[in-house]
Design an enzyme around this catalytic site. Structure first.
Site, PDB file in Angstrom:
ATOM      1  CE1 TYR A 116      26.588 -43.775 -31.548  1.00 45.63           C
ATOM      2  CE2 TYR A 116      27.925 -42.286 -32.859  1.00 45.63           C
ATOM      3  CZ  TYR A 116      27.186 -42.553 -31.721  1.00 45.63           C
ATOM      4  OH  TYR A 116      27.046 -41.575 -30.776  1.00 45.63           O
ATOM      5  CG  ASP A 189      33.527 -47.395 -35.251  1.00 43.54           C
ATOM      6  OD1 ASP A 189      33.981 -47.935 -34.220  1.00 43.54           O
ATOM      7  OD2 ASP A 189      32.727 -46.440 -35.231  1.00 43.54           O
TER       8      ASP A 189
HETATM    9  C1  LIG Z   1      29.744 -44.029 -29.574  1.00 47.63           C
HETATM   10  C2  LIG Z   1      30.246 -44.452 -30.911  1.00 47.63           C
HETATM   11  C3  LIG Z   1      30.868 -43.528 -31.770  1.00 47.63           C
HETATM   12  C4  LIG Z   1      30.990 -42.048 -31.439  1.00 47.63           C
HETATM   13  O1  LIG Z   1      31.882 -41.806 -30.403  1.00 47.63           O
HETATM   14  P1  LIG Z   1      31.753 -40.589 -29.339  1.00 47.63           P
HETATM   15  O2  LIG Z   1      32.884 -40.818 -28.418  1.00 47.63           O
HETATM   16  O3  LIG Z   1      30.396 -40.726 -28.686  1.00 47.63           O
HETATM   17  O4  LIG Z   1      31.853 -39.325 -30.117  1.00 47.63           O
HETATM   18  C5  LIG Z   1      31.364 -44.002 -32.969  1.00 47.63           C
HETATM   19  N1  LIG Z   1      31.234 -45.297 -33.328  1.00 47.63           N
HETATM   20  C6  LIG Z   1      30.622 -46.208 -32.534  1.00 47.63           C
HETATM   21  C7  LIG Z   1      30.507 -47.626 -32.990  1.00 47.63           C
HETATM   22  C8  LIG Z   1      30.104 -45.818 -31.294  1.00 47.63           C
HETATM   23  O5  LIG Z   1      29.480 -46.728 -30.516  1.00 47.63           O
END
Ligand SMILES: *Cc1c(COP(=O)(O)O)cnc(C)c1O
Length: 386
Positions: A116, A189
């Site tokens: 991301y 993540d």
């Molecule tokens: C959108 C996203 C983020 C960031 O999150 P926010 O809620 O927009 O701050 C982090 N990791 C991934 C994989 C994302 O798609």
């Protein structure tokens, strides 16, 4: 850093071990409210809590430090990840920021070479300025990471499947490489997979992070972040940062996220294979996908995110701007389908870096509309490509 666990959330989440996923989503941390019997966790829209005597209170003192709606959300999401502890934040990036504050100047972060864009921006532009170093690696090749292991690595940051290229990283394999260095922790993540399809702690991850803005919220109506861990030291750090820095989610946002986690269901749709204007389809469920075997090992389904290439930037933009049911918008993981051009939108911050994405890439977040209508919409958009 001295750790002062002073948040109510430092209590370990207590959820019966035998509950299934859906039961946890509905009931973990969500007993009827004690004074009124309210079945749904109320929005405790208050900044402070009355005390009976100095220091004698219900467990809540000030709403940055702790709020019952937030506690319910943290307990429920921790249960879904199979984690001992959960900590919620105002956004996914605020959650990532809290994890990265485990680091000190001179420490190193290993990233994937596909992630991301906002994560890359946070690590390189914000933490890079205060003496944290980073390097991008092909994390689908853990042996190469093992051989190239940068000195002072304290965090290995894995996204799987990745945003927007849907690369699958074998969590257990990277965990094995990371575990050979006791000072390093593995972060996963899990935004794209959700705990419904994949629970990284069970595969050796130390920390799981989510943008709850996406699938966990599920309705495109709230921004939020969440971290799960079994490690009490990491939890105490996160609870300290949550209170000390203050990037906390509002009670109403906690309520919406809790409600979203109960009702969202991803529908996996493979719309694109075989269309003459589509060059490459990136979806871990395809047997031709290089990460298919690892995805089958660590995921119970392949998710509703699909990316594809069209051969040129112009044709990719044309498709992204020509759909009607797929709404042209950033974000993902909601009941309504979304389409976007990562190169110009979500991943523009990675331009010129090792994490740059192809300019002919289109990303879909497939929602829960009728599949026939979605196929017809995407087909008419693809057919506009000359
Ligand atoms: C959108 C996203 C983020 C960031 O999150 P926010 O809620 O927009 O701050 C982090 N990791 C991934 C994989 C994302 O798609």
């Amino acid at each position: 850093m001295t750790i002062e666990p002073e948040s109510r959330s430092s209590e370990e989440a207590e959820t019966p071990a035998g509950w299934g996923f859906s039961t946890k989503a509905i009931h973990a941390g969500q007993d009827p409210e004690s004074t009124t019997g309210a079945v749904t966790v109320p929005v405790f829209q208050t900044s402070t809590f009355a005390q009976d005597a100095v220091g004698k209170h219900s467990g809540y003192e000030y709403a940055r430090t702790g709020n019952p709606t937030r506690t319910a959300l943290q307990t429920a999401l921790a249960a879904l990840e199979g984690a001992r502890f959960g900590v919620s934040f105002a956004s996914g990036l605020a959650a990532e920021d809290a994890i990265l504050r485990l680091l000190e100047p001179g420490d190193h972060v290993v990233m994937g070479n596909d992630a991301y864009g906002g994560t890359f921006r946070l690590i390189s532009k914000v933490f890079g300025r205060v003496g944290i170093t980073w390097s991008a690696h092909d994390l689908t090749d853990p042996a190469a990471l093992d051989a190239a292991w940068p000195e002072n690595t304290k965090l290995v940051w894995v996204e799987t499947p990745t945003n927007p290229l849907l690369t699958v990283v074998d969590i257990a394999a990277v965990a094995a490489v990371t575990a050979r260095r006791p000072q390093a922790r593995l972060v996963v993540d899990n935004t794209f997979a959700t705990p419904y399809l994949q629970q990284p702690l069970a595969h050796g991850a130390d920390i799981v992070v989510h943008s709850t803005t996406k699938y966990l919220g599920g309705h495109s109506d709230v921004v939020g972040g969440f971290v799960a861990t079994d490690d009490a030291d990491v939890h105490d750090h996160l609870a300290f940062v949550q209170n000390a820095v203050g990037a906390v989610p509002a009670p109403w946002d906690c309520y919406l996220t809790l409600r979203g986690a109960k009702t969202n269901a991803a529908r996996i749709v493979d719309l694109l294979v075989g269309h003459p204007k589509v060059e490459r389809v990136l979806w871990p469920g395809l047997s031709s996908h290089p990460g298919h075997a690892a995805a089958k090992r660590q995921m119970s389904g392949f998710g509703g995110m699909v990316s594809f290439t069209t051969g040129s930037r112009e044709s990719a933009l044309l498709v992204a701007e020509s759909t009607e049911l797929f709404t042209l918008a950033e974000s993902l993981g909601a009941v309504e389908s979304l389409i976007e051009h990562p190169g110009a939108m979500t991943h523009a911050s990675a331009a010129g870096s090792p994490l740059e994405v192809p300019e002919d890439l289109v990303r879909l977040s497939v929602g829960i509309e009728d599949v026939d209508d979605l196929v017809a919409d995407l087909t008419q958009a693809l057919n506009r490509i000359p």
